[in-house]
Scaffold this active site. Structure first.
Site, PDB file in Angstrom:
ATOM      1  N   ARG A   1     -88.743 -48.484  -6.655  1.00  0.00           N
ATOM      2  CA  ARG A   1     -89.345 -48.985  -5.466  1.00  0.00           C
ATOM      3  C   ARG A   1     -90.261 -50.015  -5.558  1.00  0.00           C
ATOM      4  O   ARG A   1     -90.506 -51.027  -5.060  1.00  0.00           O
ATOM      5  CB  ARG A   1     -90.063 -47.734  -4.571  1.00  0.00           C
ATOM      6  CG  ARG A   1     -88.962 -46.634  -3.821  1.00  0.00           C
ATOM      7  CD  ARG A   1     -89.612 -46.266  -2.808  1.00  0.00           C
ATOM      8  NE  ARG A   1     -88.897 -44.988  -2.238  1.00  0.00           N
ATOM      9  CZ  ARG A   1     -87.894 -44.895  -1.364  1.00  0.00           C
ATOM     10  NH1 ARG A   1     -87.456 -45.966  -1.039  1.00  0.00           N
ATOM     11  NH2 ARG A   1     -87.309 -43.812  -1.159  1.00  0.00           N
TER      12      ARG A   1
ATOM     13  N   ASP B   1     -76.595 -51.769   6.223  1.00  0.00           N
ATOM     14  CA  ASP B   1     -75.470 -51.452   5.540  1.00  0.00           C
ATOM     15  C   ASP B   1     -74.326 -51.203   6.633  1.00  0.00           C
ATOM     16  O   ASP B   1     -73.660 -51.987   7.120  1.00  0.00           O
ATOM     17  CB  ASP B   1     -75.683 -50.419   4.620  1.00  0.00           C
ATOM     18  CG  ASP B   1     -74.586 -50.284   3.769  1.00  0.00           C
ATOM     19  OD1 ASP B   1     -73.691 -50.827   3.647  1.00  0.00           O
ATOM     20  OD2 ASP B   1     -74.749 -49.098   2.814  1.00  0.00           O
TER      21      ASP B   1
ATOM     22  N   GLU C   1     -86.474 -53.137   8.583  1.00  0.00           N
ATOM     23  CA  GLU C   1     -85.696 -52.125   7.773  1.00  0.00           C
ATOM     24  C   GLU C   1     -85.387 -53.001   6.663  1.00  0.00           C
ATOM     25  O   GLU C   1     -85.607 -54.277   6.375  1.00  0.00           O
ATOM     26  CB  GLU C   1     -84.332 -52.169   8.593  1.00  0.00           C
ATOM     27  CG  GLU C   1     -83.378 -51.287   7.812  1.00  0.00           C
ATOM     28  CD  GLU C   1     -83.520 -49.911   7.477  1.00  0.00           C
ATOM     29  OE1 GLU C   1     -84.644 -49.660   6.771  1.00  0.00           O
ATOM     30  OE2 GLU C   1     -82.882 -49.082   7.627  1.00  0.00           O
ATOM     31  N   ASP C   2     -85.494 -52.101   5.559  1.00  0.00           N
ATOM     32  CA  ASP C   2     -85.098 -52.982   4.046  1.00  0.00           C
ATOM     33  C   ASP C   2     -83.622 -53.231   3.896  1.00  0.00           C
ATOM     34  O   ASP C   2     -83.447 -54.660   3.587  1.00  0.00           O
ATOM     35  CB  ASP C   2     -85.191 -51.936   2.955  1.00  0.00           C
ATOM     36  CG  ASP C   2     -84.557 -50.556   3.248  1.00  0.00           C
ATOM     37  OD1 ASP C   2     -83.815 -50.514   4.111  1.00  0.00           O
ATOM     38  OD2 ASP C   2     -84.298 -49.675   2.268  1.00  0.00           O
TER      39      ASP C   2
ATOM     40  N   PHE D   1     -74.882 -52.207  -4.471  1.00  0.00           N
ATOM     41  CA  PHE D   1     -75.859 -51.349  -4.365  1.00  0.00           C
ATOM     42  C   PHE D   1     -77.091 -51.840  -5.053  1.00  0.00           C
ATOM     43  O   PHE D   1     -77.033 -52.116  -6.334  1.00  0.00           O
ATOM     44  CB  PHE D   1     -75.784 -49.809  -4.875  1.00  0.00           C
ATOM     45  CG  PHE D   1     -76.786 -48.777  -4.395  1.00  0.00           C
ATOM     46  CD1 PHE D   1     -76.895 -48.137  -3.390  1.00  0.00           C
ATOM     47  CD2 PHE D   1     -77.941 -48.515  -5.613  1.00  0.00           C
ATOM     48  CE1 PHE D   1     -77.918 -47.509  -2.836  1.00  0.00           C
ATOM     49  CE2 PHE D   1     -78.719 -47.451  -5.331  1.00  0.00           C
ATOM     50  CZ  PHE D   1     -78.567 -47.133  -3.776  1.00  0.00           C
TER      51      PHE D   1
HETATM   52  P1  XMP Z   1     -76.609 -47.708   7.221  1.00  0.00           P
HETATM   53  O1  XMP Z   1     -75.292 -47.296   6.361  1.00  0.00           O
HETATM   54  O2  XMP Z   1     -76.904 -46.347   8.098  1.00  0.00           O
HETATM   55  O3  XMP Z   1     -77.702 -47.429   6.082  1.00  0.00           O
HETATM   56  O4  XMP Z   1     -76.688 -49.019   7.661  1.00  0.00           O
HETATM   57  C1  XMP Z   1     -78.745 -47.991   5.882  1.00  0.00           C
HETATM   58  C2  XMP Z   1     -79.750 -47.191   5.211  1.00  0.00           C
HETATM   59  O5  XMP Z   1     -78.959 -47.026   3.614  1.00  0.00           O
HETATM   60  C3  XMP Z   1     -79.604 -47.192   2.367  1.00  0.00           C
HETATM   61  N1  XMP Z   1     -78.960 -48.369   1.725  1.00  0.00           N
HETATM   62  C4  XMP Z   1     -79.551 -48.607   0.602  1.00  0.00           C
HETATM   63  N2  XMP Z   1     -80.290 -48.230  -0.363  1.00  0.00           N
HETATM   64  N3  XMP Z   1     -79.500 -49.893  -1.872  1.00  0.00           N
HETATM   65  C5  XMP Z   1     -80.563 -49.010  -1.560  1.00  0.00           C
HETATM   66  O6  XMP Z   1     -81.612 -48.385  -2.160  1.00  0.00           O
HETATM   67  C6  XMP Z   1     -78.532 -50.259  -1.176  1.00  0.00           C
HETATM   68  O7  XMP Z   1     -77.946 -51.075  -1.641  1.00  0.00           O
HETATM   69  C7  XMP Z   1     -78.653 -49.664   0.109  1.00  0.00           C
HETATM   70  N4  XMP Z   1     -77.606 -49.734   1.151  1.00  0.00           N
HETATM   71  C8  XMP Z   1     -77.916 -49.006   2.094  1.00  0.00           C
HETATM   72  C9  XMP Z   1     -81.172 -47.676   3.158  1.00  0.00           C
HETATM   73  O8  XMP Z   1     -81.988 -46.956   2.891  1.00  0.00           O
HETATM   74  C10 XMP Z   1     -80.721 -48.323   4.469  1.00  0.00           C
HETATM   75  O9  XMP Z   1     -82.119 -48.011   5.129  1.00  0.00           O
HETATM   76 MG    MG Z   2     -83.922 -47.567   4.521  1.00  0.00          MG
END
Ligand code: XMP
Ligand code: MG
Length: 181
Positions: A164, A102, A98-99, A151
């Site tokens: 991206r 959060d 995963e990237d 963010f």
């Molecule tokens: P959760 O909250 O489900 O979210 O853990 C994970 C997904 O939310 C996106 N995400 C971000 N995308 N910058 C982004 O471009 C951020 O700082 C960020 N924080 C969360 C991301 O797609 C991740 O898979």
């Molecule tokens: Mg993501």
């Protein structure tokens, strides 16, 4: 080209070092195994490409796409799979890539979903981790860079599909209307 970036947080060298560290842990932990590496689209695609090029083990690659819906700027907690895996993971060792982790909604949903296919093991590898934002109690097995609640964009991460391809990671000037995928 990226003049609307407020601040560069991590340059290519920082990211490369994190990828090196994570790959070397995975190389040690999966010696002799052939894990299925499942990238979470879209954000993980660049990190996944860099990570697998550092692996010395045999592996398979697949992808899954999920989106959280119901909310606009914050994760609603409702996640759905919008594109499924295509590899049979029964009895296999799975590494979800995963990237960014959060609130944890997305990865906990995906983890439980994949466990439904009876894999031998499921681990989580995330380039970025925002532990301060966690709503669901989930911990990554491999985490590259821990960040505060902000963010970020670049290196696969987007703001309305922008940034991206940016080789470094930073904070966009306009982060008030952030959207998630
Ligand atoms: P959760 O909250 O489900 O979210 O853990 C994970 C997904 O939310 C996106 N995400 C971000 N995308 N910058 C982004 O471009 C951020 O700082 C960020 N924080 C969360 C991301 O797609 C991740 O898979
Ligand atoms: Mg993501």
């Amino acid at each position: 080209m990226y003049e609307d970036i407020e601040k560069v947080l991590f340059d290519e060298e920082d990211i490369s070092r994190a990828a090196d560290d994570m790959a070397s842990c995975i190389n040690n932990d999966y010696r002799g195994c052939r894990p299925v590496i499942i990238g979470v689209l879209k954000g993980s695609f660049i990190f996944l490409a860099d990570l697998v090029r550092r692996l010395e083990i045999d592996f398979m690659v697949d992808f899954i796409k999920a989106s959280s819906y119901g909310g606009n700027t914050e994760s609603s907690g409702k996640v759905k799979i919008t594109s499924d895996i295509s590899v049979d993971i029964r009895g296999r060792d799975v590494i979800i890539v995963e990237d960014i982790l959060d609130t944890g909604y997305t990865l906990s949903y995906i983890t439980e979903y994949l466990k439904g296919f009876s894999p031998h093991s499921v681990k989580i590898c995330t380039l970025f981790d925002k532990p301060g934002r966690r709503t669901v109690p989930i911990k990554p097995d491999y985490a590259g860079i821990v960040i505060d609640d902000m963010f970020i964009v670049g290196y696969g991460l987007d703001y309305n599909e922008k940034y991206r391809g940016m080789p470094y990671v930073g904070v966009p000037k306009t982060q008030s209307n952030k959207t998630k995928e």
